[in-house]
Design an enzyme around this catalytic site. Sequence first.
Site, PDB file in Angstrom:
ATOM      1  N   ASN A  23     -12.475  -0.609  -5.317  1.00  0.00           N
ATOM      2  CA  ASN A  23     -12.209  -0.862  -6.734  1.00  0.00           C
ATOM      3  C   ASN A  23     -13.420  -1.549  -7.372  1.00  0.00           C
ATOM      4  O   ASN A  23     -13.759  -2.663  -6.982  1.00  0.00           O
ATOM      5  CB  ASN A  23     -10.953  -1.736  -6.851  1.00  0.00           C
ATOM      6  N   TYR A  36       0.843  -1.196   0.000  1.00  0.00           N
ATOM      7  CA  TYR A  36       0.000   0.000   0.000  1.00  0.00           C
ATOM      8  C   TYR A  36       0.882   1.251   0.000  1.00  0.00           C
ATOM      9  O   TYR A  36       0.595   2.223  -0.678  1.00  0.00           O
ATOM     10  CB  TYR A  36      -0.943  -0.004   1.205  1.00  0.00           C
ATOM     11  N   GLU A  89      -1.465 -16.555 -10.042  1.00  0.00           N
ATOM     12  CA  GLU A  89      -0.479 -15.771 -10.787  1.00  0.00           C
ATOM     13  C   GLU A  89       0.953 -16.246 -10.519  1.00  0.00           C
ATOM     14  O   GLU A  89       1.847 -15.968 -11.316  1.00  0.00           O
ATOM     15  CB  GLU A  89      -0.645 -14.299 -10.492  1.00  0.00           C
ATOM     16  N   CYS A 132      -6.298  -5.100  -7.725  1.00  0.00           N
ATOM     17  CA  CYS A 132      -6.092  -4.692  -6.335  1.00  0.00           C
ATOM     18  C   CYS A 132      -5.636  -5.857  -5.468  1.00  0.00           C
ATOM     19  O   CYS A 132      -5.068  -5.651  -4.406  1.00  0.00           O
ATOM     20  CB  CYS A 132      -7.351  -4.034  -5.766  1.00  0.00           C
ATOM     21  N   HIS A 133      -5.839  -7.087  -5.934  1.00  0.00           N
ATOM     22  CA  HIS A 133      -5.376  -8.257  -5.184  1.00  0.00           C
ATOM     23  C   HIS A 133      -3.849  -8.310  -5.109  1.00  0.00           C
ATOM     24  O   HIS A 133      -3.291  -9.010  -4.274  1.00  0.00           O
ATOM     25  CB  HIS A 133      -5.932  -9.557  -5.779  1.00  0.00           C
TER      26      HIS A 133
END
Length: 169
Positions: free
Chosen positions: A126, A103, A161, A134-135
Amino acid sequence: MPLSWTTIDSPIGELLLVGSPEGVVRIAFECEDLDDVRRNISDRTGEQLEPGPLGQAEKQLAEYFAGQRREFNLPLDWRLSTGFRAQVQRALTGIAYGETQTYGQLAQRVGSPTAVRAVGSGCATNPLPIVVPCHRVLRSDGSLGGYRGGLEIKQYLLKLESGNAPTSG
């Protein structure tokens, strides 16, 4: 022109997709009340929502969950994003697949290094999760922080991912 909506099945549950002629407006998780989400969008935009396909969004999300897509190439309709939150949400698109930022790092990227909590609020609101990633934002200690879809879903997306989650398809 009314907004179109559809739902799709995914490895993280049912997803609501809402789109306009300009692009994808909203993606919602099944843990959100999808009827409330549709009502809220209609109230905020003054437009009716009608069931209808969102072809490219459906296709690209399916490819993402199958491990075949690392980058989304979708037009996005940012009408639900305003002010500093919109600035944060647009900056999220610069975090690459498989990468994470804190952040604090995101706050620095948007030019407000002391606005860490406001950055968190931008991530939390979001309207386009997954597509606007945003993850991929974590606390400075490496812990997950929060996520609108729930921490299990955030963890699943990060594992997907990194190549450590089962893919669909």
